[in-house]
Design an enzyme around this catalytic site. Structure first.
Site, PDB file in Angstrom:
ATOM      1  N   ARG A  44       0.851  -1.185   0.000  1.00 22.28           N
ATOM      2  CA  ARG A  44       0.000   0.000   0.000  1.00 22.28           C
ATOM      3  C   ARG A  44       0.891   1.242   0.000  1.00 22.28           C
ATOM      4  NH1 ARG A  44      -2.288   3.151   4.628  1.00 22.28           N
ATOM      5  NH2 ARG A  44      -4.032   4.332   3.801  1.00 22.28           N
ATOM      6  N   HIS A  72      -2.873  11.023   0.541  1.00 20.39           N
ATOM      7  CA  HIS A  72      -2.340  10.825   1.890  1.00 20.39           C
ATOM      8  C   HIS A  72      -1.722  12.153   2.331  1.00 20.39           C
ATOM      9  CE1 HIS A  72      -1.024   7.425   4.782  1.00 20.39           C
ATOM     10  NE2 HIS A  72      -0.717   8.556   5.383  1.00 20.39           N
ATOM     11  N   GLU A  93      -7.416   8.593   6.029  1.00 24.96           N
ATOM     12  CA  GLU A  93      -7.710   9.294   7.285  1.00 24.96           C
ATOM     13  C   GLU A  93      -8.188  10.732   7.111  1.00 24.96           C
ATOM     14  OE1 GLU A  93      -4.463   8.949  10.044  1.00 24.96           O
ATOM     15  OE2 GLU A  93      -4.649   6.781  10.170  1.00 24.96           O
ATOM     16  N   ASN A 148      -7.561   1.990   9.869  1.00 24.56           N
ATOM     17  CA  ASN A 148      -6.265   2.154  10.522  1.00 24.56           C
ATOM     18  C   ASN A 148      -6.501   2.116  12.021  1.00 24.56           C
ATOM     19  OD1 ASN A 148      -5.256   2.547   7.981  1.00 24.56           O
ATOM     20  ND2 ASN A 148      -4.729   4.711   8.256  1.00 24.56           N
ATOM     21  N   TYR A 199      -4.371   1.962  15.841  1.00 24.02           N
ATOM     22  CA  TYR A 199      -3.124   1.941  16.616  1.00 24.02           C
ATOM     23  C   TYR A 199      -3.371   1.740  18.101  1.00 24.02           C
ATOM     24  CZ  TYR A 199      -0.755   3.525  12.409  1.00 24.02           C
ATOM     25  OH  TYR A 199      -0.240   3.597  11.137  1.00 24.02           O
ATOM     26  N   GLU A 227      -3.614  -0.029   8.149  1.00 21.51           N
ATOM     27  CA  GLU A 227      -2.433   0.366   8.928  1.00 21.51           C
ATOM     28  C   GLU A 227      -2.557  -0.168  10.342  1.00 21.51           C
ATOM     29  OE1 GLU A 227      -1.422   4.566   9.150  1.00 21.51           O
ATOM     30  OE2 GLU A 227      -1.847   4.813   7.015  1.00 21.51           O
TER      31      GLU A 227
HETATM   32  C1  PNW Z   1      -1.504   7.553  10.563  1.00 16.96           C
HETATM   33  N1  PNW Z   1      -2.713  12.224  15.059  1.00 16.96           N
HETATM   34  O1  PNW Z   1      -1.583   8.728  11.166  1.00 16.96           O
HETATM   35  C2  PNW Z   1      -1.106   7.889   9.145  1.00 16.96           C
HETATM   36  O2  PNW Z   1      -1.969   7.378   8.170  1.00 16.96           O
HETATM   37  C3  PNW Z   1       0.325   7.617   8.846  1.00 16.96           C
HETATM   38  O3  PNW Z   1       0.742   8.459   7.805  1.00 16.96           O
HETATM   39  C4  PNW Z   1       1.149   7.803  10.112  1.00 16.96           C
HETATM   40  O4  PNW Z   1       2.519   7.744   9.867  1.00 16.96           O
HETATM   41  C5  PNW Z   1       0.723   6.713  11.076  1.00 16.96           C
HETATM   42  O5  PNW Z   1      -0.660   6.784  11.332  1.00 16.96           O
HETATM   43  C6  PNW Z   1       1.451   6.743  12.402  1.00 16.96           C
HETATM   44  O6  PNW Z   1       1.171   7.896  13.110  1.00 16.96           O
HETATM   45  C7  PNW Z   1      -1.863   9.485  12.195  1.00 16.96           C
HETATM   46  O7  PNW Z   1      -1.847  13.040  15.357  1.00 16.96           O
HETATM   47  C8  PNW Z   1      -0.942  10.468  12.504  1.00 16.96           C
HETATM   48  O8  PNW Z   1      -3.862  12.255  15.602  1.00 16.96           O
HETATM   49  C9  PNW Z   1      -1.234  11.359  13.456  1.00 16.96           C
HETATM   50  C10 PNW Z   1      -2.452  11.290  14.101  1.00 16.96           C
HETATM   51  C11 PNW Z   1      -3.389  10.323  13.785  1.00 16.96           C
HETATM   52  C12 PNW Z   1      -3.077   9.417  12.830  1.00 16.96           C
END
Ligand code: PNW
Length: 460
Positions: free
Chosen positions: A72, A116, A161, A288, A290, A358
């Site tokens: 991706r 992106h 996102e 995505n 985390y 992700e």
């Molecule tokens: C995702 N926040 O991002 C993105 O899709 C990626 O580009 C990024 O590298 C990855 O997660 C890891 O962070 C986020 O600040 C980045 O709220 C920042 C935030 C949320 C999602």
């Protein structure tokens, strides 16, 4: 996993390519933002990044050696359509053309994200996502890219996102374009939604019939930090998830969201027919994930805090820190959040195929004297989350793939190069790539899974 399940890894153009002034590329909002003093940690920029623009062959080799089913990546809008309008730039197109062909030669399915976060600066100067024209420009760009790559791309993702683009970019101001205007953020969210719908239709008209249409959302898993936090959880879900899921899946904007934000905007940017336009049918929803979030109602004292927040219209929402274990981002490691998210989506939207586009973790990895990067913490993170995907599938959820963020260490937005998410380490001084232990672990996981598929014809 079942045949057809895609194991992959993900990246994004501005985070890896570098070569920002080569091949006819015009500046994006992230060039402007990263070159504005104070916006990115240590003054880091994506000017060189991992130099993927020049090292792409080596990176495709890595992808093939890992045994990925899919890769991706995102297409840089200002590289293929400098300035954000007009004919495509042949040199920019050629870069992605070669990349797609090289992936296909190695049996890797290209999963392409069209946006992106790297909006051409000219479109920002004309108002950016808060203005309607940007959605129309995006659809035009999407159709043009679909025409040139549409015969070979497995999955098309319109946006990555949009929540982050709209609210971190226009309300919190921690991402490009760095605005702190809640009303503009809500207008941006609508025009991102509209851009998705219009682009989806433009793509459908030109890409292969077998191509999958998708969008990737960072969905928020909110848990009450105290008993009775129902309204806090509801608000987080409205502004964090349903603002996109509602219109994209055909239910329009949620009434409670409109109510929560009525003091900020009258929503007059939503025109007749827009909600129908946004509801272009998708084949798979990219997710995505985390970490999860804790939420509760704010104390009166906290509510007077006027630091810009992405949570517009949620003055009474408080998001306390979540407990350890944390990654370097301060994000709690909790695979149960991912399982809960997948099960919840399946319950709310039965029959909607899902894909984890992700998932991954930042840790402070260093290359040892013997050339090894020991990242047991990342392996544990990934192992836990792959387990969550398996449990969701066993419970009947239709999950079509899993993509590690990220293939390579890269430019982590406002954190610059200080956060490393790769399964492959990058030495930024030399550009040198080194497989981390997690890369070998992932390669072996995929090998075993494939072997199981072939010998038993069933899930491992
Ligand atoms: C995702 N926040 O991002 C993105 O899709 C990626 O580009 C990024 O590298 C990855 O997660 C890891 O962070 C986020 O600040 C980045 O709220 C920042 C935030 C949320 C999602």
């Amino acid at each position: 996993m079942r045949p057809g399940f895609l194991w992959g890894a993900a990246t994004a153009a501005y985070q890896i390519e570098g070569a920002v002034a080569e091949g006819g590329r015009s500046p994006s909002i992230w060039d402007t933002f990263s070159h504005t003093p104070g916006m990115v940690r240590d003054g880091d920029t994506g000017d060189v990044a991992t130099d993927h623009y020049h090292r792409w062959r080596e990176d495709v080799d890595t992808i093939a050696e890992l045994g990925l089913d899919a890769y991706r990546f995102s297409v840089s809008w200002p590289r293929v359509q400098p300035g954000g309008k007009g004919p495509l730039n042949a040199e920019g197109v050629a870069f992605y053309d070669r990349l797609v062909d090289a992936l296909l030669e190695r049996g890797v399915a290209p999963v392409v994200t069209l946006y992106h976060w790297d909006l051409p600066q000219e479109l920002e100067d004309a108002g950016g996502w808060p203005v309607r024209d940007t959605a129309e420009r995006f659809a035009e760009y999407a159709g043009a890219v679909g025409e040139v790559l549409g015969d070979r791309v497995h999955t098309w993702t319109t946006l990555n996102e949009p929540w982050v683009s709209a609210f971190v970019g226009h309300a919190e101001g921690r991402h490009a374009p760095g605005r702190t205007d809640p009303a503009a953020a809500l207008a941006a969210a609508h025009h991102l939604n509209l851009g998705h719908g219009l682009a989806g239709r433009a793509l459908r008209a030109v890409v292969a019939d077998t191509a999958q249409l998708s969008v990737t959302l960072n969905l928020h898993v909110g848990r009450g930090a105290e008993a009775g936090a129902f309204d806090a959880v509801r608000r987080l879900d409205a502004l964090g998830n349903r603002i996109f899921l509602g219109p994209m899946l055909g239910d329009g904007y949620p009434a409670d969201l409109r109510q929560d934000t009525s003091g900020i905007t009258d929503w007059s940017f939503v025109r007749d027919g827009d909600e129908q336009a946004i509801a272009v049918p998708i084949d798979v929803l990219g997710v995505n994930y985390y970490t999860y979030m804790l939420v509760r109602s704010r104390t009166a004292e906290a509510a007077t805090d006027d630091t810009p927040s992405p949570w517009v219209g949620c003055a009474d929402l408080e998001i306390p820190a979540t407990p350890p274990p944390h990654t370097e981002m301060g994000w709690t490691v909790d695979p149960s959040g991912m399982e809960e998210l997948l099960l919840g989506l399946h319950a709310d939207h039965p029959g909607l195929p899902l894909m984890i586009t992700e998932n991954g973790a930042a840790f402070a990895d260093t290359v040892d004297a013997d050339g090894r990067v020991r990242d047991a913490d990342r392996i544990a993170y990934l192992e836990g989350h792959v387990g969550a995907v398996r449990r969701a599938i066993d419970a009947g959820v239709d999950v079509r793939g899993y993509f590690v963020w990220s293939l390579l260490d890269n430019f982590e937005w406002a954190h610059g190069y200080s956060k490393r998410f790769g399964i492959v380490h990058v030495d930024y001084a030399t550009g040198r790539r080194t497989w981390k232990d997690s890369a070998r672990w992932y390669r072996d996981l995929l090998r075993n899974d494939r072997r199981g598929r072939m010998t038993h014809g069933q899930d491992l």
